[in-house]
Design a protein around this motif. Structure first.
Motif, PDB file in Angstrom:
ATOM      1  N   THR A  74      62.914  10.637  25.161  1.00 53.47           N
ATOM      2  CA  THR A  74      62.253  11.009  23.917  1.00 53.47           C
ATOM      3  C   THR A  74      62.564   9.966  22.858  1.00 53.47           C
ATOM      4  O   THR A  74      63.585   9.273  22.917  1.00 53.47           O
ATOM      5  N   ASP A  75      61.676   9.831  21.892  1.00 54.08           N
ATOM      6  CA  ASP A  75      61.838   8.883  20.784  1.00 54.08           C
ATOM      7  C   ASP A  75      61.820   7.430  21.236  1.00 54.08           C
ATOM      8  O   ASP A  75      62.227   6.535  20.486  1.00 54.08           O
ATOM      9  N   HIS A  76      61.386   7.166  22.462  1.00 54.58           N
ATOM     10  CA  HIS A  76      61.225   5.797  22.948  1.00 54.58           C
ATOM     11  C   HIS A  76      59.935   5.730  23.760  1.00 54.58           C
ATOM     12  O   HIS A  76      59.565   6.684  24.443  1.00 54.58           O
TER      13      HIS A  76
END
Length: 383
Positions: free
Chosen positions: A276-278
């Protein structure tokens, strides 16, 4: 603290291990992290240790034997320059096979002998260390070392030739294109057209990466032609040769290979869940945010056996020695595709390679010892 062994009698002294780390590549800081972990793990009752750091400009420096200083601080990676014992002194390794002596040379001073080295543990990542260059120096010097030799290290670093070797051995690889330096410099329009045709066959997004780098440095996920030039230039900041790969949908699976006295064996595999967040499993996810892999991977018995078989087959195809981490995609169609091998993978205790072996029954200190013992058994030269 002096790094010179107190007992110089070759009949009584312990094997001397030079841990060499740092280097000129963009993975310098990762190498320093790895060195700190290895220094903690080496059994000092069995080995003497000499830590040698290579600065970002290529100077070999005697460093503090202090693993605590080789750690991430405030989200910043450590460097050899921070822990070098001298700002100017250089460590020199003899290139005469009959001599394994290491010398410290400082301006205005008589060179200081640091004793002989019996084995080198090179924990450099990327070009100028993991790519066969350091291995060639050690071959000239006649000093045994942990890991693969010159050719295998070079193949493991160059993703194009790695894929060519795998293909020649019948191992499955994903679709890719190579952008060579002169091609991009002479005719960028022709390169764009070739990539567009590649995308027409395999679809967007594409992954653009340096052909000879690691730790996901310089990789871009490109959704359309508009982002291609920027992605190529970002990859070229790290390597003038660029690889373009098609997206493979499925699960990311890793597997460790370790050389025992009776030959290479594969660890239990790991699964790298979507992060997540990448955008993908990039540098920040791996090393700064410490994305967690799952060991053992949630695979069927057949899938586990197959990925372990393929990992050893890749190790053998590239004539590797010591250790390898093999990275795969398990596609939605249920087939394993080899993405790459790493001949000196991330080696901190939380890195996937040691974690996979931990779950397979080999602790981190045992892993370090097995690698050192394998290197001490092996001669330099043709083998």
């Amino acid at each position: 603290m002096s790094n010179v062994p107190t007992d110089q009698n070759p009949e009584h002294r312990k094997p001397r291990v030079a841990v060499v780390f740092g280097g000129r590549s963009s993975e310098h800081g990762i190498s320093v992290l790895t060195a700190g972990a290895v220094l903690r793990a080496i059994d000092r009752s069995r080995y003497d240790v000499l830590p040698i750091g290579i600065t970002t400009d290529g100077r070999w420096a005697l460093t503090a034997d202090d693993a605590d200083r080789m750690a991430i601080a405030d989200r910043a990676l450590p460097s050899v320059e921070q822990i070098a014992e001298s700002a100017e002194g250089s460590v020199l390794l003899s290139v005469e096979p009959a001599s394994r002596e290491v010398v410290l040379a400082e301006p205005g001073s008589v060179p200081k002998a640091l004793g002989d080295v019996d084995v080198v543990f090179p924990v450099l990542h990327g070009p100028y260390g993991e790519d066969g260059t350091l291995q060639g120096l050690l071959e000239l010097s006649g000093v045994p070392y942990v890991g693969s030799g010159v050719l295998s290290s070079a193949v493991g670093m160059d993703k194009e030739y790695m894929k060519r070797v795998f293909t020649s051995f019948g191992l499955p690889v994903g679709p890719y294109e190579v952008i060579r330096p002169r091609e991009w410099e002479r005719d960028q329009a022709a390169v764009r057209e070739r990539v567009v045709n590649f995308a027409a066959d395999h679809g967007w997004p594409l992954f653009v990466k340096p052909a000879r780098a690691g730790s996901s440095i310089g990789i871009s996920k490109v959704d359309d032609l508009g982002g291609l030039d920027e992605a190529i230039e970002e990859a070229r900041r790290h390597d003038p040769k660029v690889l373009v790969e098609a997206l493979l949908t499925g699960r990311e699976i890793e597997c460790g290979v370790l050389e025992f006295e009776d030959g290479p064996r594969a660890s239990l595999p790991a699964w790298i869940p979507p992060v997540t967040d990448h955008h993908f499993y990039d540098f920040e996810a791996k090393y700064i945010d410490s994305a967690e892999g799952v060991v053992p991977a949630p695979l069927t018995e057949r899938e586990t056996a197959e990925v372990r078989r393929l990992a050893v087959a890749a190790f053998e195809a590239a004539s590797c020695e010591g250790l390898v981490r093999a990275d795969f995609f398990l596609t939605d169609e249920g087939e394993f595709v080899i993405n790459e091998i790493n001949t000196m993978p991330g080696f901190t205790p939380i890195s996937m390679y040691p974690r996979m072996w931990q779950e397979t029954g080999v602790s981190y200190p045992e892993l370090v010892d097995l690698l050192l013992q394998a290197a001490l058994r092996r001669s330099t030269g043709l083998r």
